[in-house]
Design a protein around this motif. Structure first.
Motif, PDB file in Angstrom:
ATOM      1  N   ARG A 148       0.802  -1.230   0.000  1.00  0.00           N
ATOM      2  CA  ARG A 148       0.000   0.000   0.000  1.00  0.00           C
ATOM      3  C   ARG A 148       0.834   1.280   0.000  1.00  0.00           C
ATOM      4  O   ARG A 148       0.354   2.334  -0.386  1.00  0.00           O
ATOM      5  CB  ARG A 148      -0.954  -0.010   1.198  1.00  0.00           C
ATOM      6  N   TYR A 149       2.110   1.213   0.442  1.00  0.00           N
ATOM      7  CA  TYR A 149       2.949   2.408   0.461  1.00  0.00           C
ATOM      8  C   TYR A 149       4.068   2.347  -0.584  1.00  0.00           C
ATOM      9  O   TYR A 149       4.994   3.149  -0.539  1.00  0.00           O
ATOM     10  CB  TYR A 149       3.561   2.620   1.852  1.00  0.00           C
ATOM     11  N   HIS A 150       3.974   1.428  -1.487  1.00  0.00           N
ATOM     12  CA  HIS A 150       5.083   1.183  -2.403  1.00  0.00           C
ATOM     13  C   HIS A 150       4.963   1.997  -3.691  1.00  0.00           C
ATOM     14  O   HIS A 150       4.073   2.826  -3.849  1.00  0.00           O
ATOM     15  CB  HIS A 150       5.199  -0.317  -2.687  1.00  0.00           C
ATOM     16  N   SER A 151       5.897   1.730  -4.590  1.00  0.00           N
ATOM     17  CA  SER A 151       6.042   2.529  -5.808  1.00  0.00           C
ATOM     18  C   SER A 151       4.806   2.464  -6.702  1.00  0.00           C
ATOM     19  O   SER A 151       4.188   1.410  -6.858  1.00  0.00           O
ATOM     20  CB  SER A 151       7.256   2.043  -6.603  1.00  0.00           C
ATOM     21  N   ILE A 152       4.492   3.618  -7.310  1.00  0.00           N
ATOM     22  CA  ILE A 152       3.428   3.647  -8.328  1.00  0.00           C
ATOM     23  C   ILE A 152       4.035   3.827  -9.721  1.00  0.00           C
ATOM     24  O   ILE A 152       3.306   3.848 -10.717  1.00  0.00           O
ATOM     25  CB  ILE A 152       2.420   4.791  -8.067  1.00  0.00           C
ATOM     26  N   MET A 153       5.357   3.944  -9.788  1.00  0.00           N
ATOM     27  CA  MET A 153       6.014   4.182 -11.077  1.00  0.00           C
ATOM     28  C   MET A 153       6.743   2.948 -11.592  1.00  0.00           C
ATOM     29  O   MET A 153       7.467   3.019 -12.585  1.00  0.00           O
ATOM     30  CB  MET A 153       7.010   5.346 -10.954  1.00  0.00           C
ATOM     31  N   GLY A 154       6.545   1.820 -10.946  1.00  0.00           N
ATOM     32  CA  GLY A 154       7.212   0.596 -11.363  1.00  0.00           C
ATOM     33  C   GLY A 154       8.313   0.209 -10.403  1.00  0.00           C
ATOM     34  O   GLY A 154       8.578   0.885  -9.406  1.00  0.00           O
ATOM     35  N   GLY A 155       8.958  -0.909 -10.715  1.00  0.00           N
ATOM     36  CA  GLY A 155      10.039  -1.407  -9.871  1.00  0.00           C
ATOM     37  C   GLY A 155      11.391  -1.141 -10.497  1.00  0.00           C
ATOM     38  O   GLY A 155      11.512  -0.951 -11.711  1.00  0.00           O
ATOM     39  N   ALA A 156      12.417  -1.130  -9.686  1.00  0.00           N
ATOM     40  CA  ALA A 156      13.790  -0.911 -10.162  1.00  0.00           C
ATOM     41  C   ALA A 156      14.560  -2.218 -10.105  1.00  0.00           C
ATOM     42  O   ALA A 156      14.477  -2.963  -9.124  1.00  0.00           O
ATOM     43  CB  ALA A 156      14.482   0.139  -9.309  1.00  0.00           C
ATOM     44  N   LYS A 157      15.296  -2.475 -11.150  1.00  0.00           N
ATOM     45  CA  LYS A 157      16.105  -3.685 -11.178  1.00  0.00           C
ATOM     46  C   LYS A 157      17.270  -3.536 -10.212  1.00  0.00           C
ATOM     47  O   LYS A 157      18.003  -2.545 -10.253  1.00  0.00           O
ATOM     48  CB  LYS A 157      16.611  -3.947 -12.589  1.00  0.00           C
ATOM     49  N   VAL A 158      17.452  -4.523  -9.360  1.00  0.00           N
ATOM     50  CA  VAL A 158      18.518  -4.479  -8.356  1.00  0.00           C
ATOM     51  C   VAL A 158      19.732  -5.264  -8.852  1.00  0.00           C
ATOM     52  O   VAL A 158      20.865  -4.806  -8.765  1.00  0.00           O
ATOM     53  CB  VAL A 158      18.026  -5.053  -7.011  1.00  0.00           C
ATOM     54  N   SER A 575       5.000  -3.719 -13.916  1.00  0.00           N
ATOM     55  CA  SER A 575       4.289  -4.995 -14.042  1.00  0.00           C
ATOM     56  C   SER A 575       2.827  -4.718 -14.360  1.00  0.00           C
ATOM     57  O   SER A 575       2.354  -3.588 -14.303  1.00  0.00           O
ATOM     58  CB  SER A 575       4.401  -5.796 -12.741  1.00  0.00           C
ATOM     59  N   ASP A 576       2.130  -5.766 -14.708  1.00  0.00           N
ATOM     60  CA  ASP A 576       0.690  -5.682 -14.954  1.00  0.00           C
ATOM     61  C   ASP A 576      -0.007  -6.147 -13.669  1.00  0.00           C
ATOM     62  O   ASP A 576       0.011  -7.345 -13.360  1.00  0.00           O
ATOM     63  CB  ASP A 576       0.317  -6.586 -16.132  1.00  0.00           C
ATOM     64  N   PRO A 577      -0.605  -5.238 -12.903  1.00  0.00           N
ATOM     65  CA  PRO A 577      -1.183  -5.618 -11.596  1.00  0.00           C
ATOM     66  C   PRO A 577      -2.199  -6.748 -11.683  1.00  0.00           C
ATOM     67  O   PRO A 577      -2.307  -7.555 -10.751  1.00  0.00           O
ATOM     68  CB  PRO A 577      -1.843  -4.322 -11.110  1.00  0.00           C
ATOM     69  N   GLN A 578      -2.928  -6.827 -12.779  1.00  0.00           N
ATOM     70  CA  GLN A 578      -3.898  -7.910 -12.938  1.00  0.00           C
ATOM     71  C   GLN A 578      -3.251  -9.145 -13.555  1.00  0.00           C
ATOM     72  O   GLN A 578      -3.553 -10.275 -13.180  1.00  0.00           O
ATOM     73  CB  GLN A 578      -5.078  -7.438 -13.807  1.00  0.00           C
ATOM     74  N   ARG A 617       2.102 -11.679 -17.187  1.00  0.00           N
ATOM     75  CA  ARG A 617       2.217 -12.521 -15.993  1.00  0.00           C
ATOM     76  C   ARG A 617       3.582 -12.359 -15.320  1.00  0.00           C
ATOM     77  O   ARG A 617       3.769 -12.798 -14.182  1.00  0.00           O
ATOM     78  CB  ARG A 617       2.010 -13.990 -16.352  1.00  0.00           C
ATOM     79  N   CYS A 618       4.527 -11.730 -16.015  1.00  0.00           N
ATOM     80  CA  CYS A 618       5.879 -11.572 -15.475  1.00  0.00           C
ATOM     81  C   CYS A 618       5.855 -10.629 -14.282  1.00  0.00           C
ATOM     82  O   CYS A 618       5.340  -9.507 -14.361  1.00  0.00           O
ATOM     83  CB  CYS A 618       6.813 -11.044 -16.564  1.00  0.00           C
ATOM     84  N   LEU A 619       6.449 -11.053 -13.186  1.00  0.00           N
ATOM     85  CA  LEU A 619       6.494 -10.251 -11.961  1.00  0.00           C
ATOM     86  C   LEU A 619       7.544  -9.135 -12.036  1.00  0.00           C
ATOM     87  O   LEU A 619       7.609  -8.305 -11.144  1.00  0.00           O
ATOM     88  CB  LEU A 619       6.804 -11.154 -10.762  1.00  0.00           C
TER      89      LEU A 619
END
Length: 782
Positions: A148-158, A575-578, A617-619
């Protein structure tokens, strides 16, 4: 807390020296580190904690040389109340005052605030409960958990994802899936072709062990990576004129590739991209190696291989086929004619296994190459295939489709560790092949030189206690399988007959061409790749080895490797949330079992729409934790610089996402000062923050702006893994006077591209409001 050694550093040099040794942390204000240590959130606990508050001269605020200079140990409370900062650098003063509580501001420092670790309850769970990506783990738990407090712009590759690590070529699967989800097939193509120039082939035949490492396996089926890759490969081949182009500039170097299989073709592609003149020699009538001659057409249609070869030829790669090195052309001639040579001759030779009656059997590879000769009923009604790999499966299925009524496969390995892929095993059994695992070869049963069957014996173990291949048998448990033909698919060896006493190349203990880390052989400028150097392996491993040889040859020739300059896959991965909730992978349409043949492909590629849905489907396996600093966005809009004991870093280049840090600081590197250029006449800044509690809380969303300049700056934080420059909003307001309507439009522009989860969608609206409020606040300043 656990015990550690505490050191009061007397100088930056001393502190840096201790940090460079590793397993040490700095402490300044301590507001972040102490909680980290108390809760033991990281997998490695520091042996040393180095106090730098004992180093004099790092806490100051002064104007000097057209800059505001702030020592790294300056307390946030001092920054918030400093008259110069409050008057001239409003956003910074406001941000400093918004941090936590008065007590914490008395402790926290500017250097520590911008260097703090990410805020994520999985990352910060006590006792290192969640081994997430930021700790070197394999997944972001927030993806399928509470975010609920996480990114809304996507994830960053670590770091490299589990699927990417499993791929011998290091294919960035999440990155090309992300481009496909956006409809950017060209971008996806460029990403995969960085490491694999033939996805239209690997999408059909690769074992794709990457799928076994997919994090979706925890919830259901893995992402159908090879299905998506196949459609992407078909797209690339259909647009070959755009993706297989000649280099912009020739470099004057010429190279030869001996062997036109996957390793040789991969090397040829990357060498040609770098501007080399490339000639490929192959003993067969057509290039392609195993791709053309050994893999059945029902798995890999030959017209696809030919189209790929044609695309390479279109780049300017020359093919000389029907040429046997060591007979038609001598190796020493190649060495004189070309600046560098690479041998990728494959493993076409039959191994001798020492089986009584072995001379009566047929080499499985020869069977596949000469399959047309077996199409006139020569296969017989009963056939035995030996081996348990994908080649053995190809042999068995081909024999069945040629008309054999009974095909039995005997292999050493148990069912659980058979080297063939589960898909190929299932395909063989679907077509009626009888698989007998854990059986070894005893002897050929023959009568007057004619095969009658194969005697097999029970294999009780394949490897010894050291893991070395050393099968053990129960000689008391044997049986005979009736057969008219025995097809041996228990391995292949390299044919190095072109090497003789006149042209010596050092061989490895396994009898392969010995190479160094650059793929160079014992002869200077002469390289080897693929099965000739590594032994039999997968196609994707051969492709990776060919690329490695090309890199080595380019270095030897003093040639720069061609680098894709596109930014595809380098930004946040959305990612695709659905789509990620879908646990069932797509299935390719297949030819009915009764209609299958040896010369028609068994399945049909997925459409682009189907592949894009599967890519959904990719996370992405990227980090969705947000950057929590209040000062970071203020310093970003104010064009600050971060000074360390080694360099000066522009603030736009300072933040990153890695394990576990949020900055580009290297081992032993310490922030010493923050510099902020003086604002020009008319420039104004402001900072606003939303948190659930006015005091203590980290931001849910915060925003800083700089206006009244030719290049306005807007930066949001706590909505992405790094401070987020709202570039589209900046562009929108450039050259315009701020009013309520424009501020609102800027808020809308700031979140273009946002892809929130359902539980974080509220942050999109908050971001719009924060941008609007900050712009109006700045515009109203005198």
């Amino acid at each position: 807390m656990k015990s550690f050694y505490h050191t009061n550093a007397k100088s930056l040099e001393e502190a840096s020296h201790i940090l460079e040794k590793g397993n040490a942390d700095l402490i300044a204000g301590g507001t972040d580190l102490l909680g980290t240590l108390k809760d033991n959130i990281l997998p490695i606990y520091p042996e040393y904690v180095v106090n730098i508050k004992s180093i004099p001269g790092l806490d100051y605020i002064k104007e000097e040389g057209g800059m505001l200079k702030i020592g790294a140990l300056t307390r946030l409370a001092d920054i918030a109340e400093n008259p110069v900062v409050k008057e001239k650098f409003v956003a910074l003063a406001q941000a400093a005052k918004a941090v936590a509580s008065p007590h914490l501001r008395e402790m926290g420092t500017i250097g520590g605030n911008i260097s703090q670790l990410p805020r994520c309850w999985y990352f910060r769970k006590a006792e290192n409960r969640f081994d997430c990506l930021r700790k070197g783990g394999t997944e972001c738990f927030a993806m399928q958990g509470d975010h609920r407090y996480h990114s809304i712009m996507g994830g960053a590759k670590v770091h490299a994802t589990p699927c990417q690590q499993e791929c011998p070529a290091g294919t960035d699967i999440p990155a090309y899936n992300a481009e496909i989800r956006k409809g950017n097939w060209d971008g996806a193509a460029r990403i995969i072709m960085k490491v694999n120039p033939m996805p239209m082939l690997t999408g059909r035949i690769c074992a794709h062990t990457c799928q076994t490492k997919c994090n979706q396996c925890q919830f259901g089926d893995s992402v159908y990576i090879n299905g998506v890759e196949r459609t992407l490969g078909d797209y690339i081949l259909d647009n070959a004129d755009r993706f297989y182009t000649a280099p912009e500039k020739e470099n004057g170097r010429s190279v030869a590739i001996v062997g036109g299989g996957p390793a040789g073709l991969s090397a040829a592609y990357y060498l040609r991209k770098a501007g080399n003149k490339v000639t490929v020699y192959d003993v067969k009538e057509e290039a392609g190696g195993m791709l053309m001659y050994a893999i059945p057409a029902y798995r890999l249609p030959k017209d696809i291989v030919r189209r790929f070869i044609k695309a390479l030829a279109g780049m300017g790669i020359e093919f000389k086929t029907g040429v046997r090195i060591g007979k038609d052309v001598m190796p020493e001639e190649l060495e004189k004619q070309y600046d560098s040579v690479c041998y990728s001759t494959g493993t076409w030779k039959r191994p001798v296994v020492g089986l009584a009656g072995e001379e009566l059997t047929t080499f499985g590879l020869d069977f596949l190459v000469d399959v047309k000769k077996w199409m006139e009923g020569k296969i017989g009604s009963e056939v035995v295939v030996t081996g348990g790999g994908n080649v053995a499966m190809d042999v068995a299925i081909t024999a069945k489709r040629l008309g054999a009524k009974k095909v039995t496969m005997a292999c050493l390995e148990s069912r659980e560790i058979m080297p063939a892929s589960p898909e190929e095993i299932a395909r063989a059994e679907e077509e009626g092949v009888i698989i007998m695992p854990s059986w070894g070869l005893s002897k050929v049963v023959e009568e007057n030189g004619k095969i009658k069957g194969l005697e097999i014996k029970r294999c009780v173990s394949v490897r010894d206690e050291t893991g070395r291949f050393n099968p053990k048998y129960d000689e008391n448990e044997k049986q005979v399988i009736p057969a008219e033909n025995i097809l041996m698919a228990v391995g292949q060896t390299v044919d190095l007959s072109f090497l003789d006493e006149k042209y010596k190349v050092q061989l490895s203990p396994r009898g392969l061409i010995d190479i160094n880390d650059d793929a160079m052989t014992s002869r200077k400028g002469i390289y080897a790749a693929g099965d000739a150097a590594t032994g039999p392996g997968t196609v994707i491993r051969a492709i990776a080895n060919g690329h490695k040889a090309a890199r080595g040859m380019n270095r030897y020739l003093g040639v720069d490797e061609a680098v894709c300059e596109c930014d595809c896959g380098t930004n946040y991965l959305k990612s695709d949330p659905q789509g990620i909730l879908n646990t069932i992978k797509m299935k390719l349409r297949e030819v009915d079992l009764s209609d299958r043949a040896i010369d028609v492909e068994d399945s049909f590629s997925a459409t682009q729409e189907e592949a894009a849905k599967e890519a959904g489907r990719c996370l992405t396996c990227s980090c969705y934790a947000v950057h929590p600093s209040d000062l970071a966005p203020a310093l970003t809009v104010l064009r600050a610089q971060v000074v360390t004991n080694r360099r000066v870093i522009d603030i736009d280049d300072f933040f990153t996402v890695k394990t576990p840090s949020s900055t580009v600081l290297e081992a032993g590197e310490i922030i010493t000062e923050i510099r902020v250029p003086q604002l020009k006449l008319g420039e104004k800044s402001a900072f606003v923050k939303f948190a659930f509690r006015k005091s203590i809380d980290f931001p849910v969303v915060n925003c800083a702006v700089l206006i009244g300049t030719e290049k306005p700056r807007i930066c949001l934080n706590a909505i992405a893994p790094k401070p987020y420059r709202a570039l589209k909003a900046e562009e929108l307001i450039t050259g315009k006077e701020i009013n309520e309507k424009l501020a609102e439009e800027a808020g809308e522009a700031a979140v273009i591209g946002a892809q929130p989860f359902e539980s974080t969608s509220y942050k999109v609206q908050l971001s719009k409001v924060m941008v609007k409020r900050a712009l109006i606040a700045a515009s109203q300043m005198k």
